[in-house]
Design a protein around this motif. Structure first.
Motif, PDB file in Angstrom:
ATOM      1  N   HIS A  75      -6.050  -0.555  -1.499  1.00 41.42           N
ATOM      2  CA  HIS A  75      -6.585  -0.114  -0.209  1.00 41.42           C
ATOM      3  C   HIS A  75      -6.196   1.333   0.065  1.00 41.42           C
ATOM      4  N   TYR A  76      -7.160   2.101   0.575  1.00 40.99           N
ATOM      5  CA  TYR A  76      -6.952   3.511   0.899  1.00 40.99           C
ATOM      6  C   TYR A  76      -7.044   3.695   2.405  1.00 40.99           C
ATOM      7  N   TRP A  77      -6.109   4.473   2.962  1.00 44.34           N
ATOM      8  CA  TRP A  77      -6.110   4.768   4.398  1.00 44.34           C
ATOM      9  C   TRP A  77      -5.591   6.179   4.606  1.00 44.34           C
ATOM     10  N   SER A  78      -6.323   6.970   5.384  1.00 50.31           N
ATOM     11  CA  SER A  78      -5.837   8.304   5.750  1.00 50.31           C
ATOM     12  C   SER A  78      -6.235   8.589   7.194  1.00 50.31           C
ATOM     13  N   HIS A  79      -5.426   9.396   7.843  1.00 53.22           N
ATOM     14  CA  HIS A  79      -5.683   9.748   9.238  1.00 53.22           C
ATOM     15  C   HIS A  79      -5.463  11.242   9.410  1.00 53.22           C
ATOM     16  N   ASN A  80      -6.483  11.903   9.925  1.00 51.31           N
ATOM     17  CA  ASN A  80      -6.438  13.345  10.127  1.00 51.31           C
ATOM     18  C   ASN A  80      -6.987  13.641  11.516  1.00 51.31           C
ATOM     19  N   GLY A  81      -6.090  13.882  12.465  1.00 51.13           N
ATOM     20  CA  GLY A  81      -6.543  14.130  13.830  1.00 51.13           C
ATOM     21  C   GLY A  81      -7.168  12.892  14.427  1.00 51.13           C
TER      22      GLY A  81
ATOM     23  N   ALA B   1      -3.622  21.203  11.406  1.00 51.69           N
ATOM     24  CA  ALA B   1      -4.013  19.847  11.005  1.00 51.69           C
ATOM     25  C   ALA B   1      -2.791  19.061  10.550  1.00 51.69           C
ATOM     26  N   SER B   2      -2.887  17.752  10.702  1.00 55.37           N
ATOM     27  CA  SER B   2      -1.832  16.844  10.248  1.00 55.37           C
ATOM     28  C   SER B   2      -2.487  15.623   9.616  1.00 55.37           C
ATOM     29  N   THR B   3      -2.085  15.296   8.401  1.00 51.11           N
ATOM     30  CA  THR B   3      -2.709  14.197   7.657  1.00 51.11           C
ATOM     31  C   THR B   3      -1.652  13.200   7.186  1.00 51.11           C
ATOM     32  N   ASP B   4      -1.946  11.926   7.369  1.00 50.62           N
ATOM     33  CA  ASP B   4      -1.132  10.838   6.835  1.00 50.62           C
ATOM     34  C   ASP B   4      -1.968  10.078   5.821  1.00 50.62           C
ATOM     35  N   LEU B   5      -1.373   9.756   4.682  1.00 48.49           N
ATOM     36  CA  LEU B   5      -2.081   9.076   3.596  1.00 48.49           C
ATOM     37  C   LEU B   5      -1.289   7.862   3.139  1.00 48.49           C
ATOM     38  N   VAL B   6      -1.973   6.708   3.012  1.00 48.75           N
ATOM     39  CA  VAL B   6      -1.328   5.469   2.567  1.00 48.75           C
ATOM     40  C   VAL B   6      -2.244   4.775   1.559  1.00 48.75           C
ATOM     41  N   ASN B   7      -1.721   4.498   0.359  1.00 52.59           N
ATOM     42  CA  ASN B   7      -2.420   3.705  -0.650  1.00 52.59           C
ATOM     43  C   ASN B   7      -1.615   2.435  -0.912  1.00 52.59           C
ATOM     44  N   THR B   8      -2.259   1.279  -0.818  1.00 54.37           N
ATOM     45  CA  THR B   8      -1.564  -0.002  -0.961  1.00 54.37           C
ATOM     46  C   THR B   8      -2.193  -0.836  -2.070  1.00 54.37           C
ATOM     47  N   PHE B   9      -1.350  -1.390  -2.928  1.00 55.14           N
ATOM     48  CA  PHE B   9      -1.816  -2.269  -4.012  1.00 55.14           C
ATOM     49  C   PHE B   9      -1.174  -3.638  -3.871  1.00 55.14           C
ATOM     50  N   PHE B  10      -1.976  -4.681  -4.131  1.00 52.06           N
ATOM     51  CA  PHE B  10      -1.458  -6.051  -4.131  1.00 52.06           C
ATOM     52  C   PHE B  10      -2.241  -6.873  -5.147  1.00 52.06           C
ATOM     53  N   GLY B  11      -1.523  -7.637  -5.988  1.00 53.99           N
ATOM     54  CA  GLY B  11      -2.228  -8.462  -6.946  1.00 53.99           C
ATOM     55  C   GLY B  11      -1.297  -9.254  -7.855  1.00 53.99           C
ATOM     56  N   PRO B  12      -1.863 -10.172  -8.640  1.00 58.67           N
ATOM     57  CA  PRO B  12      -1.069 -10.973  -9.592  1.00 58.67           C
ATOM     58  C   PRO B  12      -0.642 -10.125 -10.785  1.00 58.67           C
TER      59      PRO B  12
ATOM     60  N   PHE C 161       3.465  -6.094  -5.021  1.00 57.34           N
ATOM     61  CA  PHE C 161       3.057  -5.308  -3.855  1.00 57.34           C
ATOM     62  C   PHE C 161       3.657  -3.917  -3.995  1.00 57.34           C
ATOM     63  N   ASN C 162       2.819  -2.893  -3.801  1.00 53.56           N
ATOM     64  CA  ASN C 162       3.294  -1.526  -3.931  1.00 53.56           C
ATOM     65  C   ASN C 162       2.541  -0.633  -2.958  1.00 53.56           C
ATOM     66  N   GLN C 163       3.268   0.298  -2.334  1.00 52.18           N
ATOM     67  CA  GLN C 163       2.629   1.197  -1.371  1.00 52.18           C
ATOM     68  C   GLN C 163       3.109   2.632  -1.566  1.00 52.18           C
ATOM     69  N   PHE C 164       2.163   3.567  -1.504  1.00 55.88           N
ATOM     70  CA  PHE C 164       2.427   4.999  -1.590  1.00 55.88           C
ATOM     71  C   PHE C 164       2.141   5.630  -0.236  1.00 55.88           C
ATOM     72  N   ARG C 165       3.034   6.526   0.202  1.00 59.95           N
ATOM     73  CA  ARG C 165       2.862   7.227   1.476  1.00 59.95           C
ATOM     74  C   ARG C 165       3.156   8.708   1.308  1.00 59.95           C
ATOM     75  N   SER C 166       2.314   9.519   1.953  1.00 62.68           N
ATOM     76  CA  SER C 166       2.585  10.948   2.016  1.00 62.68           C
ATOM     77  C   SER C 166       2.010  11.495   3.317  1.00 62.68           C
ATOM     78  N   SER C 167       2.492  12.650   3.714  1.00 69.59           N
ATOM     79  CA  SER C 167       2.001  13.290   4.935  1.00 69.59           C
ATOM     80  C   SER C 167       2.232  14.790   4.838  1.00 69.59           C
ATOM     81  N   HIS C 168       1.409  15.541   5.583  1.00 60.34           N
ATOM     82  CA  HIS C 168       1.562  17.000   5.588  1.00 60.34           C
ATOM     83  C   HIS C 168       0.955  17.564   6.863  1.00 60.34           C
ATOM     84  N   THR C 169       1.610  18.565   7.387  1.00 63.25           N
ATOM     85  CA  THR C 169       1.128  19.292   8.551  1.00 63.25           C
ATOM     86  C   THR C 169       1.037  20.766   8.186  1.00 63.25           C
TER      87      THR C 169
END
Length: 225
Positions: free
Chosen positions: A144-150, A108-119, A87-95
């Motif tokens: 999995h990719y997830w980002s939030h901007n406003g 603007a303010s952005t949050d970014l999360v990339n998540t990996f899971f596997g054998p 299991f591994n997760q990357f996170r970053s953010s910027h305003t």
């Protein structure tokens, strides 16, 4: 007589050291489970689109650097290879400021999360004194990719892979400290954007797929049982 005594003492010392090495090697080789916690710095490797203005390109570039944390659990079927889960997760953010086509700036303010899971599959090499270990691991799974901007949330998912090069220094029989260099990759062909109650899914062309490739540099704790 004195020479004979010294010879016997040296022989006994060598014998004891040899016995300790054998016992230590037998103890560590009997350890089947490895549990690792990692955390560190990450950098996304994809090039920023040249169609962006210099100001917006600078905003996106700020999101490329972030932090990662992860967990690896493995069972060594044989002395030098094993199977596990990663299991591994990357996170970053910027305003900052983003600019529209008329060069009008908006906050603007952005949050970014990339998540990996596997054998995963791992192979390792232990030094003769069992203090040092080199490990190579490969995993394939879901990314999995997830980002939030406003008010806009963007999500997506794809097949991902990870390749780890690690070094462990054994502090005690069951505990070690380690460093790891990892490459994590995946490319999104579909993205879903949600704005309140409305959701839109877009198919991305081959030359416009969203790359999630990145490089991780991490350190952490390892537990062996």
């Amino acid at each position: 007589m004195k020479k004979l005594f010294l010879a016997l003492l040296v022989a006994a010392t060598i014998h004891v050291n040899a016995q300790e090495k054998v016992a230590n090697k037998a103890t560590t080789s009997s350890q089947k489970f490895r549990f690792a916690l990692n955390g560190g710095f990450s950098r996304l490797l994809a090039k920023t689109s040249t169609s962006l203005s210099p100001q917006n390109k600078a905003y996106v570039d700020q999101l490329k650097s972030g932090v990662n944390f992860g967990v690896d659990a493995g069972y060594f079927v044989a002395k030098d290879w094993g199977l596990g889960l990663k299991f591994n997760q990357f996170r970053s953010s910027h305003t900052g400021l983003l600019y529209d086509a008329n060069n009008f700036a908006v906050s603007a303010s952005t949050d970014l999360v990339n998540t990996f899971f596997g054998p995963s599959f791992s192979t390792k090499y232990d030094s003769q004194n069992n203090k040092h270990m080199l490990m190579l691991s490969a995993a394939i799974g879901y990314m999995h990719y997830w980002s939030h901007n406003g008010f806009i949330k963007t999500t997506g998912g794809t097949v991902g892979s990870a390749l780890d090069f690690g070094y462990d220094y054994r502090v005690t029989k069951n505990f070690a400290l380690g460093a790891q260099l990892s490459f994590v990759g995946g490319a999104l062909s579909k993205l879903t954007q949600t704005n309140g109650s409305m959701s839109v899914t877009s198919e991305l062309e081959d030359n416009k797929k969203e790359s999630m490739a990145r490089l991780d540099i991490s350190i952490g704790a390892r537990f062996n049982f």
